[in-house]
Write a protein that holds these residues in place. Sequence first.
Motif, PDB file in Angstrom:
ATOM      1  N   ALA A 121     -44.705 -15.200  65.435  1.00 39.96           N
ATOM      2  CA  ALA A 121     -45.922 -14.840  66.168  1.00 39.96           C
ATOM      3  C   ALA A 121     -46.551 -13.545  65.691  1.00 39.96           C
ATOM      4  N   THR A 122     -45.781 -12.710  64.977  1.00 36.17           N
ATOM      5  CA  THR A 122     -46.285 -11.372  64.664  1.00 36.17           C
ATOM      6  C   THR A 122     -46.397 -11.068  63.170  1.00 36.17           C
ATOM      7  N   THR A 123     -45.808 -11.880  62.302  1.00 34.69           N
ATOM      8  CA  THR A 123     -45.887 -11.584  60.877  1.00 34.69           C
ATOM      9  C   THR A 123     -47.324 -11.725  60.373  1.00 34.69           C
ATOM     10  N   GLU A 124     -47.590 -11.026  59.285  1.00 34.04           N
ATOM     11  CA  GLU A 124     -48.955 -10.993  58.733  1.00 34.04           C
ATOM     12  C   GLU A 124     -48.942 -11.505  57.300  1.00 34.04           C
ATOM     13  N   ILE A 125     -49.795 -12.478  57.018  1.00 27.81           N
ATOM     14  CA  ILE A 125     -49.907 -13.006  55.657  1.00 27.81           C
ATOM     15  C   ILE A 125     -50.847 -12.096  54.874  1.00 27.81           C
ATOM     16  N   GLU A 147     -35.067 -26.004  66.666  1.00 24.97           N
ATOM     17  CA  GLU A 147     -33.790 -26.501  66.175  1.00 24.97           C
ATOM     18  C   GLU A 147     -33.340 -27.703  66.973  1.00 24.97           C
ATOM     19  N   PRO A 148     -33.072 -28.865  66.311  1.00 24.85           N
ATOM     20  CA  PRO A 148     -32.459 -29.978  66.990  1.00 24.85           C
ATOM     21  C   PRO A 148     -31.011 -29.641  67.337  1.00 24.85           C
ATOM     22  N   LYS A 149     -30.198 -30.640  67.756  1.00 27.65           N
ATOM     23  CA  LYS A 149     -28.818 -30.360  68.128  1.00 27.65           C
ATOM     24  C   LYS A 149     -27.834 -31.363  67.525  1.00 27.65           C
ATOM     25  N   PHE A 206     -31.167 -16.005  68.367  1.00 31.17           N
ATOM     26  CA  PHE A 206     -31.801 -16.177  67.065  1.00 31.17           C
ATOM     27  C   PHE A 206     -33.198 -16.753  67.205  1.00 31.17           C
ATOM     28  N   TRP A 207     -33.336 -17.818  68.002  1.00 32.95           N
ATOM     29  CA  TRP A 207     -34.647 -18.454  68.103  1.00 32.95           C
ATOM     30  C   TRP A 207     -35.649 -17.569  68.837  1.00 32.95           C
ATOM     31  N   GLU A 208     -35.181 -16.670  69.698  1.00 30.42           N
ATOM     32  CA  GLU A 208     -36.088 -15.694  70.298  1.00 30.42           C
ATOM     33  C   GLU A 208     -36.577 -14.720  69.223  1.00 30.42           C
TER      34      GLU A 208
END
Length: 300
Positions: free
Chosen positions: A202-206, A3-5, A193-195
Motif C-alpha cells: 500500500a505504501t511503496t512507490e514506483i 496466501e492460500p492454505k 507477515f501478511w500485515e
Amino acid sequence: MAEPKPEVIVEGNDTAEIAQFGTEEKNENSDGDVIGPKLLDALEQPEQIRRIVREAILLAGGATAILLQVAEPGVAKGVDEYSNFAYRPMDRLRTTMTYVYCMAFGTRDEKKAVIEMVHRAHAPVNGPGYSADDPELQLWVAATLYAVGIDLYQRMFGDIDDAAAEAIYREYAILAISLRVKPGMWPPSRKAFWEYWDNKIATTEITDHAQNVAKSLLFNKLAPLHIRAVLPLVRLTTTEMLPPRIREAYGLKSTKTRRGAYRFAMGFTKVTYPCLPKVIRTYPMRYYLKDMRKRLRDMA
C-alpha cells in the motif's frame, strides 16, 4: 497477493530456532563480514522450505518477484544503477536462484562461501539514501521470494495445512537472516507477515529507477532471441500476478482478454505440472547447484 492454505505433512525438527537463533558467537572472515556459527547452525537442515524451492514452477514468478523488489525505492536505485538487465537479463535470476538453492540444499561450507560472496558483492552497492546491506531492504527482498514462491506452489499443489504452512514460513527466514537481516525483523508468524506485506504494497512507490528495471526486464530488445521469444508470456503472467496497485503504477494493463489467457495458462499448468516426473520439476535446482559448485571449485 493473498496466501492460500496448503496440505503438507510436517516432518523433521522444530524450525522456530531459524528465526530466533542467538548472536552471541561470531566469526569474522578476512573481508570483514561477520557470519556467526549460530547462523550456520540454523541454516544446516531446512527441511520444509526444500519442498517449495525445488519446484521449477517458481521460476515463472521470477519477473514478478523482481518488480516487487524494486517497488522499494532503495532496492530500485541499487538495481538500476549497478545491474545491467538490458545486456545480461539472466544474471539476476542466476544470482538469486543460486542463493536460494544454496541456502536450502547446500552444505555448511557452501552456504558460508555463498553468503560471503553475496556480502562482498553488496559492499560497493550504495549511494545517497540506499545501501544493498540495508536490513530493511533485504527483508523486503526476502519477503517477495516467500510471497511469490508460496503463492505459485499452492496454485499448483493446493492448500497447505496451517501447521505445515507455519513451519515452511519460519524456514523462509533463512533467506533474510543470511543477508544481514536481524532475526527479530522477520515477522514472527504468517499473520504478522501478511500485515507487513499489505502495508508495503500500500505504501511503496514506483520510481523512475523501478520503471527502468521493468522496461529492461519485460521489453528487452537487446536480449538473446530465445529470451525475447518468451517475453510476451512473461509480461502476461507478471502483469496478472502483481497486486493491482503495483501493476497500475508500472503502467501494465490487465484486460479481460489477458485475464482469460492467464487463467487458461494457469489452469493448464495446474493440471499438467504436478504430473511431470520430479526429475524434470527439479532440473533448475540441480542445474544451478551444479553451476554454483563448479564456480566455487574454480575459485578455490
